[in-house]
Design a protein around this motif. Structure first.
Motif, mmCIF file in Angstrom:
data_model
loop_
_atom_site.group_PDB
_atom_site.id
_atom_site.type_symbol
_atom_site.label_atom_id
_atom_site.label_comp_id
_atom_site.label_asym_id
_atom_site.label_seq_id
_atom_site.Cartn_x
_atom_site.Cartn_y
_atom_site.Cartn_z
ATOM 1 N N THR A 152 12.564 11.850 3.766
ATOM 2 C CA THR A 152 11.744 10.323 3.251
ATOM 3 C C THR A 152 11.960 9.843 1.806
ATOM 4 N N ASP B 219 8.392 7.500 7.649
ATOM 5 C CA ASP B 219 9.751 5.921 6.658
ATOM 6 C C ASP B 219 8.736 4.787 7.507
ATOM 7 N N ILE B 220 8.960 3.853 6.689
ATOM 8 C CA ILE B 220 8.431 2.490 7.295
ATOM 9 C C ILE B 220 8.550 2.391 8.378
ATOM 10 N N ILE C 204 0.220 -0.021 6.971
ATOM 11 C CA ILE C 204 -0.066 -0.657 5.612
ATOM 12 C C ILE C 204 -0.391 -2.401 5.824
ATOM 13 N N TYR D 135 9.040 8.360 0.841
ATOM 14 C CA TYR D 135 8.009 9.126 0.480
ATOM 15 C C TYR D 135 7.203 10.181 0.831
ATOM 16 N N LYS E 234 3.705 -0.203 9.246
ATOM 17 C CA LYS E 234 2.830 0.830 9.115
ATOM 18 C C LYS E 234 3.726 2.541 8.365
ATOM 19 N N PHE E 235 3.341 3.864 8.646
ATOM 20 C CA PHE E 235 4.317 4.728 8.155
ATOM 21 C C PHE E 235 4.085 5.105 9.484
ATOM 22 N N GLU F 39 1.881 6.110 -2.552
ATOM 23 C CA GLU F 39 3.184 7.385 -3.137
ATOM 24 C C GLU F 39 2.894 7.237 -4.027
ATOM 25 N N VAL G 44 2.623 10.732 1.008
ATOM 26 C CA VAL G 44 2.813 10.421 2.295
ATOM 27 C C VAL G 44 3.240 11.602 3.021
ATOM 28 N N LYS H 183 1.148 -1.115 -0.509
ATOM 29 C CA LYS H 183 -0.076 -0.117 0.021
ATOM 30 C C LYS H 183 0.825 1.375 0.310
ATOM 31 N N ASP H 184 1.860 1.155 0.463
ATOM 32 C CA ASP H 184 3.080 2.166 0.581
ATOM 33 C C ASP H 184 3.124 3.213 -1.228
ATOM 34 N N ASN H 185 3.417 1.590 -1.896
ATOM 35 C CA ASN H 185 3.551 2.090 -2.420
ATOM 36 C C ASN H 185 2.538 2.787 -3.963
#
Ligand code: PRP
Ligand code: MG
Length: 208
Positions: A116, A156-157, A178, A118, A95-96, A78, A121, A73-75
């Protein structure tokens, strides 16, 4: 007819994703997370898997170069790709978060500096707080930035939290959870719905 193309993120997530495909009865010749090959076909060549950088998976799917993507989901967030998100695969859970050196609190000032991978985000989160930020876009080892004085904070993750701990950083706020999702190209979903639905259905039988 072109084979149905499934884009996977190579690297760390690949092992678990491949296991899931196998459990779902989707097998591809020589498919292996450690392989240097980037394209793998199934036996009757009606489907193929391609290996990409995670950040590129949503782009391939949005453009229709891949019909299906399996990606974090992060990608997806973003990349801002316009795709259908059909299934949560229940893997790649993390998670973020916003983090900083121990003892540092989150400032509500404008122009705080955030390092970051991201930027979208990070900007989106702080704009909800009516706070403008300076983003330093990095490509990895983001936890270094507050230690070396490049930025006050990072977005960050966080998975186990080990990287933060081992570098003397702590979480100030969590942004969102995420996990790995199955995404589909919008046009393919209409024109190849039977093939795509059959793959999604198989995957849905093995997710917890
Ligand atoms: C990811 C992420 C964090 C870490 C989180 O980095 O950016 O640094 O993993 O995992 P943890 O909470 O279990 O420590 P990755 O190892 O992918 O390297 P990179 O950031 O340098 O690309
Ligand atoms: Mg990292």
């Amino acid at each position: 007819m072109q084979p149905v193309t499934i884009a996977l993120a190579k690297g760390r997530p690949a092992k678990q994703t491949i296991k899931l495909l196998q459990a779902a009865g989707l097998t591809f010749e020589e498919l292996d997370a450690t392989s240097r090959k980037l394209v793998f076909y199934n036996e009757d060549r009606t489907a193929r898997v391609i290996f990409l950088k995670g950040m590129d998976v949503p782009i391939y799917v949005e453009k229709g170069a891949a019909d299906i993507g399996i990606v974090g989901k992060d990608n997806i967030i973003e990349s801002q790709a316009e795709v259908y998100e059909l299934l949560d695969l229940g893997i790649g859970k993390c998670k973020f978060s916003i983090a900083a050196k121990q003892g540092v609190t989150l400032s509500s000032d404008n122009e705080i500096t955030i390092a970051t991978k991201y930027p979208i985000v990070a900007k989106r989160y702080f704009s909800k707080r009516n706070q403008s930020i300076d983003v330093v876009k990095l490509n990895g080892s983001v936890e270094l930035a507050p230690l070396i004085g490049l930025a006050d904070y990072i977005v960050d993750i966080v998975e186990t939290g080990n990287t933060l701990r081992e570098n003397g950083l702590e979480i100030l706020e969590d942004i969102e959870t995420i996990s790995t999702k199955a995404i589909v190209n919008k046009a393919s979903f209409a024109t190849r719905s039977a093939e795509i639905q059959s793959i999604i259905n198989r995957l849905s039988t093995v997710v917890g």
